[in-house]
Design an enzyme around this catalytic site. Sequence first.
Site, short mmCIF file in Angstrom:
data_model
loop_
_atom_site.label_atom_id
_atom_site.label_comp_id
_atom_site.label_asym_id
_atom_site.label_seq_id
_atom_site.Cartn_x
_atom_site.Cartn_y
_atom_site.Cartn_z
N ASP A 1 -46.34 -18.01 7.88
CA ASP A 1 -45.29 -17.26 8.59
C ASP A 1 -44.55 -18.20 9.54
OD1 ASP A 1 -43.74 -15.11 9.33
OD2 ASP A 1 -45.23 -14.27 10.70
N ASN B 1 -41.13 -8.12 0.51
CA ASN B 1 -40.12 -9.17 0.71
C ASN B 1 -38.84 -8.97 -0.12
OD1 ASN B 1 -42.49 -11.91 1.28
ND2 ASN B 1 -41.41 -10.60 2.74
N TRP B 2 -38.87 -8.03 -1.08
CA TRP B 2 -37.65 -7.74 -1.84
C TRP B 2 -36.56 -7.16 -0.94
CZ3 TRP B 2 -37.59 -9.96 -6.38
CH2 TRP B 2 -38.76 -10.08 -7.11
N SER C 1 -50.68 -7.92 7.61
CA SER C 1 -49.52 -7.78 6.73
C SER C 1 -49.84 -7.46 5.27
CB SER C 1 -48.66 -9.05 6.80
OG SER C 1 -48.15 -9.21 8.09
C1 FPP Z 1 -42.66 -16.26 6.05
O1 FPP Z 1 -41.70 -16.76 6.96
C2 FPP Z 1 -42.64 -17.01 4.80
C3 FPP Z 1 -42.33 -16.49 3.58
C4 FPP Z 1 -41.96 -15.08 3.40
C5 FPP Z 1 -42.29 -17.30 2.36
C6 FPP Z 1 -43.22 -18.46 2.25
C7 FPP Z 1 -42.79 -19.29 1.11
C8 FPP Z 1 -42.79 -20.65 1.06
C9 FPP Z 1 -43.33 -21.53 2.10
C10 FPP Z 1 -42.18 -21.34 -0.13
C11 FPP Z 1 -42.79 -21.10 -1.47
C12 FPP Z 1 -44.26 -21.13 -1.54
C13 FPP Z 1 -45.05 -21.81 -2.42
C14 FPP Z 1 -46.50 -21.50 -2.45
C15 FPP Z 1 -44.56 -22.85 -3.33
P1 FPP Z 1 -40.58 -15.78 7.53
O2 FPP Z 1 -39.34 -16.02 6.73
O3 FPP Z 1 -41.08 -14.38 7.54
O4 FPP Z 1 -40.43 -16.35 8.98
P2 FPP Z 1 -40.01 -15.58 10.30
O5 FPP Z 1 -41.09 -14.56 10.57
O6 FPP Z 1 -39.98 -16.66 11.33
O7 FPP Z 1 -38.67 -14.97 10.04
#
Ligand code: FPP
Length: 263
Positions: A37, A85-86, A209
């Site tokens: 996260d 996440n969609w 989550s």
């Molecule tokens: C959460 O950060 C992260 C995600 C929803 C996606 C994680 C995906 C990757 C690191 C890339 C692909 C993964 C692999 C395994 C190749 P957020 O966007 O919710 O952050 P925030 O809470 O600060 O907004």
Amino acid sequence: MSLEQLLAWIPPGSPDEALARQVNVEQLPAHIAIIMDGNGRWAAQRHLPRVEGHRAGIDSVRDVVETSARLGIQVLTLYAFSVENWKRPRTEVNVLMSLLKRYIRLELSTLLKNNIRFRVIGRAEELAPDVQQELEHGIRKTEGNTGMLFNIALNYGGRAEIVDAARRAMASGIDPATLDEAKFSEYLYTAGQPDPDLLIRTSGEMRVSNFLLWQIAYAEIWVTDTLWPDFRRRDLLTAILDYQKRDRRYGGIKPSPVALGAK
Ligand code: FPP
């Protein structure tokens, strides 16, 4: 894989080496699960678009996967995309999917070199056909590997998994009277895998989550303020060292020194 394999990869004399040497390899968590996260916040701090945080997060994925495999962790599960996440903007979802495809394509040689078996947990059948093809390619190419099992949780939800398991159990025709916790586990996406011993969450939120809800029943939880794109080998080793200091009771009590025969 072993501590030696990890040390061979760490610059001698570095702080990471000192951390690695403190790890008790007899007491490693069999399964580490990570809620990655903070990508959006990482990008915002740099006045960059959110997707740049996801892009930067790939370097953390690489570091954590290879560190875990070299250390001898049996199973690593990374939460890459939830069923919720969609709801994110379409462009962000598209970037996440293409990063994932690129990761598998570019990292396949590293997975093979480290004897890592790659799997997907989640409703993968609902992903776009090109994403499914790339995932299946990675799964097929690594299926003969015997080292660490690397699960990517994709289009994953803990409640969805439990519903899917219940549906599968019912469809199998199992006698409900014989269904117990161990048997039910066999219908989960993680059938046959040890439950996570250590659940790591980055960026400071105290939430699970909808991640591996059944499996984390007795997991030790370790939360760090570090944002995922800044998470590296040293953070993983710090989490493992902290885990190794925990007193795991599984709802029981700690045996007293007297009961253990101490004077
Ligand atoms: C959460 O950060 C992260 C995600 C929803 C996606 C994680 C995906 C990757 C690191 C890339 C692909 C993964 C692999 C395994 C190749 P957020 O966007 O919710 O952050 P925030 O809470 O600060 O907004």
